[in-house]
Design a protein around this motif. Structure first.
Motif, PDB file in Angstrom:
ATOM      1  N   ILE A 100      10.919   0.429   7.433  1.00  0.00           N
ATOM      2  CA  ILE A 100       9.951   1.282   8.145  1.00  0.00           C
ATOM      3  C   ILE A 100       8.885   1.719   7.148  1.00  0.00           C
ATOM      4  CG2 ILE A 100       9.627   3.434   9.439  1.00  0.00           C
ATOM      5  CD1 ILE A 100      12.668   3.245  10.110  1.00  0.00           C
ATOM      6  N   ALA A 101       7.677   1.266   7.342  1.00  0.00           N
ATOM      7  CA  ALA A 101       6.599   1.542   6.375  1.00  0.00           C
ATOM      8  C   ALA A 101       5.848   2.810   6.786  1.00  0.00           C
ATOM      9  CB  ALA A 101       5.639   0.362   6.314  1.00  0.00           C
ATOM     10  N   CYS A 102       6.269   3.937   6.198  1.00  0.00           N
ATOM     11  CA  CYS A 102       5.502   5.169   6.460  1.00  0.00           C
ATOM     12  C   CYS A 102       4.178   5.121   5.722  1.00  0.00           C
ATOM     13  CB  CYS A 102       6.315   6.389   6.025  1.00  0.00           C
ATOM     14  SG  CYS A 102       7.766   6.622   7.055  1.00  0.00           S
ATOM     15  N   SER A 103       4.121   4.305   4.666  1.00  0.00           N
ATOM     16  CA  SER A 103       2.876   4.076   3.947  1.00  0.00           C
ATOM     17  C   SER A 103       2.749   2.584   3.686  1.00  0.00           C
ATOM     18  CB  SER A 103       2.871   4.830   2.612  1.00  0.00           C
ATOM     19  OG  SER A 103       1.810   4.341   1.793  1.00  0.00           O
ATOM     20  N   SER A 104       1.530   2.071   3.838  1.00  0.00           N
ATOM     21  CA  SER A 104       1.309   0.634   3.628  1.00  0.00           C
ATOM     22  C   SER A 104       1.359   0.278   2.143  1.00  0.00           C
ATOM     23  CB  SER A 104      -0.054   0.229   4.205  1.00  0.00           C
ATOM     24  OG  SER A 104      -1.074   0.965   3.536  1.00  0.00           O
ATOM     25  N   THR A 105       1.366   1.305   1.282  1.00  0.00           N
ATOM     26  CA  THR A 105       1.329   1.012  -0.166  1.00  0.00           C
ATOM     27  C   THR A 105       2.738   0.928  -0.775  1.00  0.00           C
ATOM     28  OG1 THR A 105       1.194   3.389  -0.679  1.00  0.00           O
ATOM     29  CG2 THR A 105      -0.899   2.183  -0.429  1.00  0.00           C
ATOM     30  N   THR A 106       3.773   1.303   0.009  1.00  0.00           N
ATOM     31  CA  THR A 106       5.134   1.272  -0.522  1.00  0.00           C
ATOM     32  C   THR A 106       5.563  -0.146  -0.857  1.00  0.00           C
ATOM     33  OG1 THR A 106       5.773   3.243   0.719  1.00  0.00           O
ATOM     34  CG2 THR A 106       7.558   1.841  -0.062  1.00  0.00           C
ATOM     35  N   ARG A 107       6.137  -0.338  -2.045  1.00  0.00           N
ATOM     36  CA  ARG A 107       6.580  -1.682  -2.462  1.00  0.00           C
ATOM     37  C   ARG A 107       8.078  -1.739  -2.757  1.00  0.00           C
ATOM     38  NH1 ARG A 107       3.103  -2.775  -0.203  1.00  0.00           N
ATOM     39  NH2 ARG A 107       1.151  -3.857  -0.638  1.00  0.00           N
ATOM     40  N   SER A 108       8.643  -0.605  -3.207  1.00  0.00           N
ATOM     41  CA  SER A 108      10.101  -0.587  -3.440  1.00  0.00           C
ATOM     42  C   SER A 108      10.654   0.783  -3.059  1.00  0.00           C
ATOM     43  CB  SER A 108      10.427  -0.933  -4.898  1.00  0.00           C
ATOM     44  OG  SER A 108       9.883   0.008  -5.805  1.00  0.00           O
ATOM     45  N   GLU A 109      11.977   0.841  -2.910  1.00  0.00           N
ATOM     46  CA  GLU A 109      12.577   2.062  -2.343  1.00  0.00           C
ATOM     47  C   GLU A 109      14.026   2.199  -2.783  1.00  0.00           C
ATOM     48  OE1 GLU A 109      11.741   2.214   1.812  1.00  0.00           O
ATOM     49  OE2 GLU A 109      12.767   4.093   2.137  1.00  0.00           O
ATOM     50  N   ILE A 110      14.469   3.435  -2.884  1.00  0.00           N
ATOM     51  CA  ILE A 110      15.888   3.731  -3.095  1.00  0.00           C
ATOM     52  C   ILE A 110      16.264   4.837  -2.128  1.00  0.00           C
ATOM     53  CG2 ILE A 110      15.418   5.368  -4.977  1.00  0.00           C
ATOM     54  CD1 ILE A 110      18.092   4.444  -6.248  1.00  0.00           C
TER      55      ILE A 110
END
Ligand code: SME
Length: 154
Positions: A100-110
């Protein structure tokens, strides 16, 4: 101890000092995400999603751009963490089915689960980075430690 581990040690110590004696979960969560977000330059969104009902997460205290308000356990990286009750590290969110992309700039996540003192899942801690592959075992170890510090108060 490398720079990242040292910074986590300092930040977690600061958070523990700031929340000492406080058992209001929202106040503790708000303080934790504030300190984390401003300590790590690769944290571009830092926040909690709380278990609001069976199978449903609702946004909690966060830092960064607006986050989606509700996430079911069957969606996204947060849903995967809640469903499996295990930490999810996503090196490239574009390769995570259902991200789920709350921001289009997100590239990685934990995303790490938060359990109360009775081992019930009460929330997840979500951190997004605009950098690819930003999170590693040190992030998992320390964010899980913080989640234990917070959850044991409930
Ligand atoms: N990326 C998350 C949703 C929360 S926004 O990032 C704040 C997910 O896929 O569950």
């Amino acid at each position: 101890m490398n720079d990242k581990s040292e910074l986590y040690a300092q930040t977690l110590k600061s958070i523990e000092r700031l929340i000492d004696g406080e058992n209001d979960l929202i106040a503790v969560m708000a303080t934790a995400v504030c300190e984390l977000h401003h300590a790590f330059d690769y944290f571009d969104w830092t926040g909690f999603y709380r278990v609001a009902a069976p199978g449903l997460l609702k946004i909690g205290p966060y830092q960064g751009g607006h986050g989606c308000l509700r996430i079911s356990f069957d969606r996204g990286v947060c849903g995967a963490a809640a469903r499996t009750q295990t930490t999810q590290i996503v090196s490239d969110v574009r390769n995570f089915p259902g991200h789920i992309a709350c921001s289009s700039t997100t590239r990685s996540e934990i995303v790490a689960p938060v359990f109360d003192s009775k081992k019930n899942l009460i929330a997840v801690l979500d951190v997004d980075s605009d950098s690819l592959n930003a999170f590693d075992a040190a992030d998992q170890e320390n964010l899980e430690k913080l989640c234990r510090i917070i959850g044991e108060r409930v």
